[in-house]
Design a protein around this motif. Structure first.
Motif, short mmCIF file in Angstrom:
data_model
loop_
_atom_site.label_atom_id
_atom_site.label_comp_id
_atom_site.label_asym_id
_atom_site.label_seq_id
_atom_site.Cartn_x
_atom_site.Cartn_y
_atom_site.Cartn_z
N HIS A 1 0.89 -1.08 0.25
CA HIS A 1 0.01 0.02 0.01
C HIS A 1 0.74 1.16 0.05
O HIS A 1 0.48 2.33 -0.52
CB HIS A 1 -1.03 0.11 1.09
CG HIS A 1 -2.28 0.49 0.73
ND1 HIS A 1 -3.45 0.08 0.44
CD2 HIS A 1 -2.74 1.84 0.72
CE1 HIS A 1 -4.26 0.55 -0.06
NE2 HIS A 1 -3.97 1.79 0.04
N SER B 1 -13.75 -8.23 6.49
CA SER B 1 -13.64 -7.69 5.25
C SER B 1 -15.06 -7.09 4.55
O SER B 1 -16.02 -7.03 5.44
CB SER B 1 -13.40 -8.88 4.34
OG SER B 1 -13.38 -8.30 2.82
N TYR C 1 -17.63 -6.06 7.64
CA TYR C 1 -17.58 -4.69 8.56
C TYR C 1 -18.25 -3.72 8.17
O TYR C 1 -18.35 -2.42 8.89
CB TYR C 1 -15.97 -4.24 8.75
CG TYR C 1 -15.11 -3.88 7.51
CD1 TYR C 1 -15.38 -2.55 6.81
CD2 TYR C 1 -14.16 -4.91 7.09
CE1 TYR C 1 -14.61 -2.50 5.70
CE2 TYR C 1 -13.39 -4.27 5.81
CZ TYR C 1 -13.70 -3.13 5.39
OH TYR C 1 -13.02 -3.01 4.20
N MET D 1 6.76 -2.57 10.43
CA MET D 1 7.70 -3.34 9.72
C MET D 1 8.25 -4.41 10.67
O MET D 1 7.45 -4.86 11.30
CB MET D 1 9.00 -2.30 9.02
CG MET D 1 8.56 -1.66 8.05
SD MET D 1 7.82 -2.39 6.42
CE MET D 1 9.31 -2.90 5.75
N1 LIG Z 1 3.31 0.05 9.80
C1 LIG Z 1 3.92 -0.73 8.80
O1 LIG Z 1 5.02 -1.06 8.70
C2 LIG Z 1 2.85 -1.01 7.41
C3 LIG Z 1 3.41 -2.28 6.59
C4 LIG Z 1 2.58 -2.40 5.68
C5 LIG Z 1 1.36 -1.86 5.54
N2 LIG Z 1 1.08 -0.57 6.33
C6 LIG Z 1 -0.15 -0.08 6.02
O2 LIG Z 1 -1.23 -1.06 6.34
C7 LIG Z 1 -2.47 -0.87 5.77
C8 LIG Z 1 -2.43 -1.97 4.95
O3 LIG Z 1 -1.44 -2.43 3.97
P1 LIG Z 1 -1.38 -3.48 2.72
O4 LIG Z 1 -0.30 -3.35 2.01
O5 LIG Z 1 -1.72 -4.73 3.51
O6 LIG Z 1 -2.60 -3.06 1.86
P2 LIG Z 1 -3.63 -3.64 0.72
O7 LIG Z 1 -3.08 -5.14 0.51
O8 LIG Z 1 -3.93 -2.57 0.13
O9 LIG Z 1 -4.70 -3.80 2.10
C9 LIG Z 1 -5.85 -2.90 2.30
C10 LIG Z 1 -6.97 -3.66 2.76
O10 LIG Z 1 -7.32 -2.53 3.78
C11 LIG Z 1 -8.68 -3.20 3.85
N3 LIG Z 1 -9.75 -2.14 4.35
C12 LIG Z 1 -9.97 -0.81 3.68
N4 LIG Z 1 -10.78 -0.24 4.41
C13 LIG Z 1 -11.05 -0.96 5.68
C14 LIG Z 1 -11.88 -0.71 6.71
N5 LIG Z 1 -12.78 0.41 6.93
N6 LIG Z 1 -11.72 -1.51 7.96
C15 LIG Z 1 -11.12 -2.69 7.75
N7 LIG Z 1 -10.35 -3.03 6.61
C16 LIG Z 1 -10.48 -2.02 5.54
C17 LIG Z 1 -9.34 -3.82 2.80
O11 LIG Z 1 -9.81 -5.20 3.04
P3 LIG Z 1 -11.04 -5.72 2.53
O12 LIG Z 1 -10.88 -5.65 1.01
O13 LIG Z 1 -10.98 -7.12 2.92
O14 LIG Z 1 -12.42 -5.00 2.86
C18 LIG Z 1 -8.22 -3.87 1.90
O15 LIG Z 1 -7.80 -4.95 1.18
C19 LIG Z 1 -1.89 0.45 4.68
O16 LIG Z 1 -2.64 1.33 5.24
C20 LIG Z 1 -0.71 0.38 4.77
O17 LIG Z 1 0.11 1.62 4.46
C21 LIG Z 1 1.70 -0.43 7.13
#
Ligand SMILES: NC(=O)c1ccc[n+]([C@@H]2O[C@H](COP(=O)([O-])OP(=O)(O)OC[C@H]3O[C@@H](n4cnc5c(N)ncnc54)[C@H](OP(=O)(O)O)[C@@H]3O)[C@@H](O)[C@H]2O)c1
Length: 335
Positions: A40, A190, A210, A282
């Motif tokens: 993301h 989801s 959700y 991370m």
């Molecule tokens: N802190 C860190 O080190 C770190 C590392 C990686 C990612 N992140 C962050 O974590 C998030 C996910 O990253 P990713 O790469 O796994 O993203 P991704 O593959 O794009 O997945 C995003 C998912 O978020 C879910 N979502 C959207 N709105 C939601 C809501 N209201 N409630 C619950 N789930 C919701 C959706 O799930 P459904 O389709 O199932 O609804 C979507 O598939 C991003 O914001 C990213 O920036 C942070």
């Protein structure tokens, strides 16, 4: 070489175009990328919403490829090896948190969405033998984030109950697979029914949409004492209700804010339950090594949503933006 470049053009920040093949600095190796995967952060960068934007940069934190050149003779043993790359840059000395000059491969340093990437040799790990290059490319950033969030911060073990939000996401799916592998009781949320069905096929006990009115009540009917761990990458309007689902002395681990600013939380519910809310980002280099060994040990097969050629990489960003994917969006770059 062909590459996906982030450029300073707010109309469209991405372009698939030629960049020079990187020249090696001491200690670096040149990896010919076979496959890369999106996270993301790549889409946040495209939207100009990632800290420390640098133009131009080649995006991509995840990659699997073959080591073609080494700068130092001491690294010759890597030549010809198929590797994945630890995307941490400068985690630093303290395993508990990253250093002030920590960054992630793929902006500001040039990343894996290209035919070649130069990285320090100490970032390399052998590709787990049971995986294809496409599957291995899906691992690094999401696998690392899930591993730390689930095990280090969430303290998930056999028999513990864990709730993972937004199961279509890359991190969420690794957390599901890791939790199932150790025998935890995994529940998911989801926005899409078909993703809930797929999650149950992967070993989740139960899932809720959700977007439904009753999602949190439905979960409490199944785990009336709440969840020992909640792994949440969304925040947003569900945050306050999700906090009410933590079990006594449970861990609510937040690793992302895809759904934006959190709704208010009920503080008495939080302090009375002796629960903790923990941030997680991370993972350190020891966790990266442990995560790759874990995937090898349990023969985990990363969930891949789609694979497409580099020329079509921008459409993968569109798919991520629309939240259509179930698992990792992979870009195939060479054989
Ligand atoms: N802190 C860190 O080190 C770190 C590392 C990686 C990612 N992140 C962050 O974590 C998030 C996910 O990253 P990713 O790469 O796994 O993203 P991704 O593959 O794009 O997945 C995003 C998912 O978020 C879910 N979502 C959207 N709105 C939601 C809501 N209201 N409630 C619950 N789930 C919701 C959706 O799930 P459904 O389709 O199932 O609804 C979507 O598939 C991003 O914001 C990213 O920036 C942070």
């Amino acid at each position: 070489m062909k590459s996906v470049v982030l450029q300073d053009n707010p109309q469209e920040r991405l372009a698939v175009k030629d960049s020079p093949i990187p020249e090696l600095k001491p200690g670096e190796v040149l990896v010919k990328i076979q496959a890369a995967a999106l996270n993301h952060r790549d889409q946040w960068s495209r939207m100009g919403m990632y800290p420390g934007m640098r133009y131009p940069s080649i995006l991509g934190s995840d990659g699997c490829g073959i080591v073609e050149q080494v700068a130092d003779s001491a690294d010759q043993a890597w030549l010809g090896k198929t590797v994945i790359i630890n995307p941490n840059v400068n985690w630093g000395e303290n395993p508990a948190f990253q250093s002030l000059n920590y960054t992630i491969l793929g902006m500001p340093t040039n990343g894996t969405l290209a035919e070649y990437v130069a990285v320090p040799a100490h970032r390399l790990h052998l590709k787990p033998a049971h995986l294809t290059a496409e599957q291995a490319a899906a691992i690094p950033l999401a696998g690392l984030t899930a591993y730390r969030a689930l095990f280090t911060k969430g303290e998930v073990k056999t028999g513990k109950s864990v709730l993972i939000s937004g199961i279509g996401g890359g991190v969420a799916l690794f957390a599901l697979q890791f939790g199932v592998a150790v025998g935890a009781k995994v529940y998911v949320t989801s926005s899409k029914e078909y993703k809930l069905t797929r999650a149950v096929e992967l070993g989740a006990i139960y899932g809720v949409n959700y977007k439904s009115e009753t999602w949190s009540k439905d979960l409490l009917k199944r785990e009336y004492a709440g969840f020992d761990a909640i792994i949440d990458g969304a925040g947003g309007p569900q945050f306050g209700d999700t906090v009410k689902l933590i079990a006594s002395a449970g861990n609510y681990v937040v690793y992302g804010a895809t759904a934006g600013a959190p709704s208010p939380l009920h503080l008495p519910r939080l302090f009375f339950s002796q629960a903790s809310i923990k941030g997680s980002t991370m993972g350190n280099d020891q966790e990266f090594k442990a995560m790759v060994e874990f995937i090898d040990q349990y023969k985990i097969l990363p969930v891949i949503s789609s694979v497409r050629p580099l020329e079509e990489a921008i459409s993968a960003f569109d798919e991520m933006h629309e939240g259509k994917q179930f698992g990792k969006l992979v870009v195939k770059i060479s054989e």
